[in-house]
Design a protein around this motif. Sequence first.
Motif, mmCIF file in Angstrom:
data_model
loop_
_atom_site.group_PDB
_atom_site.id
_atom_site.type_symbol
_atom_site.label_atom_id
_atom_site.label_comp_id
_atom_site.label_asym_id
_atom_site.label_seq_id
_atom_site.Cartn_x
_atom_site.Cartn_y
_atom_site.Cartn_z
ATOM 1 N N GLU A 1 0.842 -1.213 0.000
ATOM 2 C CA GLU A 1 0.000 0.000 0.000
ATOM 3 C C GLU A 1 0.873 1.257 0.000
ATOM 4 O OE1 GLU A 1 -2.624 2.308 3.297
ATOM 5 O OE2 GLU A 1 -3.068 0.170 3.053
ATOM 6 N N TYR A 2 1.876 1.295 0.850
ATOM 7 C CA TYR A 2 2.769 2.456 0.904
ATOM 8 C C TYR A 2 3.443 2.680 -0.443
ATOM 9 C CZ TYR A 2 2.663 2.998 6.045
ATOM 10 O OH TYR A 2 2.300 3.231 7.341
ATOM 11 N N ALA A 3 3.885 1.602 -1.084
ATOM 12 C CA ALA A 3 4.623 1.711 -2.343
ATOM 13 C C ALA A 3 3.754 2.294 -3.462
ATOM 14 C CB ALA A 3 5.185 0.355 -2.750
ATOM 15 N N TYR A 4 2.450 2.137 -3.358
ATOM 16 C CA TYR A 4 1.534 2.713 -4.347
ATOM 17 C C TYR A 4 1.143 4.154 -4.006
ATOM 18 C CZ TYR A 4 0.658 -1.475 -7.126
ATOM 19 O OH TYR A 4 0.795 -2.547 -7.971
ATOM 20 N N SER A 5 1.442 4.603 -2.799
ATOM 21 C CA SER A 5 0.996 5.911 -2.338
ATOM 22 C C SER A 5 1.891 7.043 -2.849
ATOM 23 C CB SER A 5 0.988 5.942 -0.806
ATOM 24 O OG SER A 5 0.705 7.246 -0.354
ATOM 25 N N ASP A 6 1.260 8.151 -3.232
ATOM 26 C CA ASP A 6 1.994 9.363 -3.595
ATOM 27 C C ASP A 6 2.634 10.005 -2.365
ATOM 28 O OD1 ASP A 6 1.294 9.092 -6.266
ATOM 29 O OD2 ASP A 6 -0.485 10.357 -6.066
ATOM 30 N N GLU A 7 2.203 9.599 -1.179
ATOM 31 C CA GLU A 7 2.719 10.155 0.071
ATOM 32 C C GLU A 7 3.974 9.433 0.568
ATOM 33 O OE1 GLU A 7 -0.291 10.743 3.114
ATOM 34 O OE2 GLU A 7 -1.831 10.661 1.546
ATOM 35 N N LEU A 8 4.400 8.385 -0.113
ATOM 36 C CA LEU A 8 5.537 7.594 0.344
ATOM 37 C C LEU A 8 6.805 8.433 0.424
ATOM 38 C CD1 LEU A 8 6.924 4.903 1.075
ATOM 39 C CD2 LEU A 8 7.302 4.574 -1.374
ATOM 40 N N ASP A 9 7.479 8.318 1.554
ATOM 41 C CA ASP A 9 8.797 8.909 1.757
ATOM 42 C C ASP A 9 9.789 7.744 1.718
ATOM 43 O OD1 ASP A 9 10.924 10.533 2.425
ATOM 44 O OD2 ASP A 9 10.315 10.799 4.515
ATOM 45 N N LEU A 10 10.477 7.586 0.593
ATOM 46 C CA LEU A 10 11.381 6.455 0.385
ATOM 47 C C LEU A 10 12.805 6.869 0.724
ATOM 48 C CD1 LEU A 10 11.625 3.522 -0.727
ATOM 49 C CD2 LEU A 10 12.159 4.569 -2.939
ATOM 50 N N HIS A 11 13.434 6.101 1.596
ATOM 51 C CA HIS A 11 14.830 6.332 1.970
ATOM 52 C C HIS A 11 15.640 5.121 1.522
ATOM 53 C CE1 HIS A 11 14.167 9.741 4.785
ATOM 54 N NE2 HIS A 11 12.950 9.242 4.749
ATOM 55 N N ILE A 12 16.684 5.354 0.756
ATOM 56 C CA ILE A 12 17.579 4.285 0.323
ATOM 57 C C ILE A 12 18.930 4.547 0.971
ATOM 58 C CG2 ILE A 12 18.678 3.156 -1.649
ATOM 59 C CD1 ILE A 12 16.309 4.145 -3.360
ATOM 60 N N THR A 13 19.384 3.634 1.829
ATOM 61 C CA THR A 13 20.669 3.822 2.495
ATOM 62 C C THR A 13 21.796 3.774 1.463
ATOM 63 O OG1 THR A 13 21.025 1.473 2.918
ATOM 64 C CG2 THR A 13 19.825 2.728 4.622
ATOM 65 N N VAL A 14 22.944 4.292 1.839
ATOM 66 C CA VAL A 14 24.116 4.241 0.962
ATOM 67 C C VAL A 14 24.441 2.790 0.628
ATOM 68 C CG1 VAL A 14 26.602 4.715 0.842
ATOM 69 C CG2 VAL A 14 25.046 6.429 1.802
ATOM 70 N N HIS A 15 24.364 1.921 1.626
ATOM 71 C CA HIS A 15 24.636 0.497 1.414
ATOM 72 C C HIS A 15 23.674 -0.092 0.381
ATOM 73 C CE1 HIS A 15 25.682 -3.670 2.310
ATOM 74 N NE2 HIS A 15 24.378 -3.908 2.393
ATOM 75 N N ALA A 16 22.387 0.201 0.523
ATOM 76 C CA ALA A 16 21.389 -0.325 -0.419
ATOM 77 C C ALA A 16 21.626 0.234 -1.819
ATOM 78 C CB ALA A 16 19.980 0.010 0.057
ATOM 79 N N ASP A 17 21.979 1.505 -1.901
ATOM 80 C CA ASP A 17 22.256 2.120 -3.199
ATOM 81 C C ASP A 17 23.441 1.427 -3.880
ATOM 82 O OD1 ASP A 17 21.591 4.231 -5.100
ATOM 83 O OD2 ASP A 17 23.551 5.065 -4.571
#
Length: 106
Positions: free
Chosen positions: A21-37
Amino acid sequence: MSRVKLKDPTNHGEVTHLINEYAYSDELDLHITVHADERMEERGVNEDFLMKTLREGTVIEHEIETYPNGNSSIKYRVSHRDNLGEETVAITVIPGEYQLTIVTIW
């Protein structure tokens, strides 16, 4: 990070629904860590496929981490499978209120 209100944070079905549900939301605040990037770059995973995994993937395991101050967080492994049932990517996610922190990808 804001706390997420789940009836049972160990219920993978409930958490899967929340992350999807969050991933479909326009309100999602996505944080990608340096490690994940870095892992995304190593594995050739772009942000579109990351979002596809968050929208369509399934939580398959969780890990509860307790800190010395008594606080804790739960990390979830979200898996995406192709049409043959093969796992194509897995993401470790920590959800907040309309926030997803991507910890790693494999």
